[in-house]
Scaffold this active site. Sequence first.
Site, PDB file in Angstrom:
ATOM      1  N   ASP A   1       3.289  26.118  24.023  1.00  0.00           N
ATOM      2  CA  ASP A   1       3.809  25.196  24.619  1.00  0.00           C
ATOM      3  C   ASP A   1       4.337  25.604  26.061  1.00  0.00           C
ATOM      4  OD1 ASP A   1       4.014  24.333  21.756  1.00  0.00           O
ATOM      5  OD2 ASP A   1       4.238  22.564  22.824  1.00  0.00           O
TER       6      ASP A   1
ATOM      7  N   CYS B   1       0.063  25.076  13.146  1.00  0.00           N
ATOM      8  CA  CYS B   1       0.052  23.652  13.969  1.00  0.00           C
ATOM      9  C   CYS B   1      -1.248  23.342  14.159  1.00  0.00           C
ATOM     10  CB  CYS B   1       1.013  23.888  15.159  1.00  0.00           C
ATOM     11  SG  CYS B   1       1.528  22.163  15.770  1.00  0.00           S
TER      12      CYS B   1
HETATM   13  P1  RI2 Z   1      -2.537  22.476  22.658  1.00  0.00           P
HETATM   14  C1  RI2 Z   1       1.960  21.445  19.936  1.00  0.00           C
HETATM   15  O1  RI2 Z   1       3.210  21.106  20.114  1.00  0.00           O
HETATM   16  C2  RI2 Z   1       2.009  22.682  19.197  1.00  0.00           C
HETATM   17  O2  RI2 Z   1       3.084  23.578  19.356  1.00  0.00           O
HETATM   18  C3  RI2 Z   1       0.718  23.549  19.724  1.00  0.00           C
HETATM   19  O3  RI2 Z   1       0.569  24.802  19.365  1.00  0.00           O
HETATM   20  C4  RI2 Z   1       0.902  23.536  21.176  1.00  0.00           C
HETATM   21  O4  RI2 Z   1       1.299  22.057  21.492  1.00  0.00           O
HETATM   22  C5  RI2 Z   1      -0.195  23.679  22.054  1.00  0.00           C
HETATM   23  O5  RI2 Z   1      -1.183  22.810  21.908  1.00  0.00           O
HETATM   24  P2  RI2 Z   1       3.557  19.502  19.428  1.00  0.00           P
HETATM   25  O6  RI2 Z   1       3.133  18.495  20.752  1.00  0.00           O
HETATM   26  O7  RI2 Z   1      -1.932  22.591  24.305  1.00  0.00           O
HETATM   27  O8  RI2 Z   1       2.500  19.316  18.324  1.00  0.00           O
HETATM   28  O9  RI2 Z   1      -3.257  24.107  22.754  1.00  0.00           O
HETATM   29  O10 RI2 Z   1       4.995  19.595  19.364  1.00  0.00           O
HETATM   30  O11 RI2 Z   1      -3.484  21.447  22.419  1.00  0.00           O
END
Ligand code: RI2
Length: 306
Positions: free
Chosen positions: A201, A132
């Site tokens: 998350d 991701c």
């Molecule tokens: P940071 C994201 O969620 C991903 O799951 C990613 O690993 C997590 O948030 C943490 O991201 P989404 O919003 O806080 O893409 O480290 O569903 O940037």
Amino acid sequence: MMGLEEFEGLSPREIAEKIESMEIRGAADIARAGAYALNRSVKEYPGDDLEGLKAELESCAEMLRSTRPTAVSLKNAIEYVMHTGAEDTQELKEKIKKNSSEFVEKSLQAGDDIAEYGGKRINDGDVILTHCNSSMALGAIKYAWDEGKEISVIATESRPKKQGYITVRELSDHGVPVTLIVDSAVRYKMEEVDKVYVGADTIASNGAVINKIGTSQVALCAHESRVPVSVCAETYKFSRETAFGDLVEIEERDASEIADPEEFPGVQISNPVFDATPSEYIDSIITEEGVISPGGAYRIIKEMER
Ligand code: RI2
């Protein structure tokens, strides 16, 4: 990571809509956006009706909370900002403003600390696999690169929203050699990998990590190949509620993110966007408070009380 200037001029409702549509995404960014939105909601409130202002604030908080149910970072940011004890509207506005900017500052500082602690644990020559798009995991990878370590990254596409595309562009722009793979190539590629770095998350009190769907498969493959898995996450991603038995809700997004339902009449399409990786598949959680084992999650949660 998004700076506050990117939310400038947006109303709380617009911010909530952008979080829901994932135009603003990533657990850290949505937390800071939420903190900004709460300040915005009280700033322009006319008059001096304290109860009216409190109601306005609560309805803004509720609107934000309902956007993305899984990331506790957003709920914890809201709680941090709303932790006030004001006697009049002016005081409430000032406290919300102070808490909001304090949260944003702490969040950005945590990102810098995690980049340093996580970056130091990456060795020269390491091949890192990431899943991701985590600003925290990428911060650590970029830190290692900036320290002159000759590293490279394998990044998953991360279906269905393909946040992996953001990751490969970001790393490539930073100069880091990066290879894009489809999610199902993880096990095949794992023999080339030295370390897995991902974000989170939500982290539960038992050390389980809730992150983008597929993270648990990545961790399982890494475990099989004895590749250590590090999770880069600020302490506001730990869920206090899980210590009291609450389960983490896994967000189910629209089927159309996977395929056009009209092309598959009679077929159910399921789109869960997060999963839980059990603590036994995680080697370390890198927080701004230091590097801990998943077993240290409960202590972090206890220390969160203020
Ligand atoms: P940071 C994201 O969620 C991903 O799951 C990613 O690993 C997590 O948030 C943490 O991201 P989404 O919003 O806080 O893409 O480290 O569903 O940037």
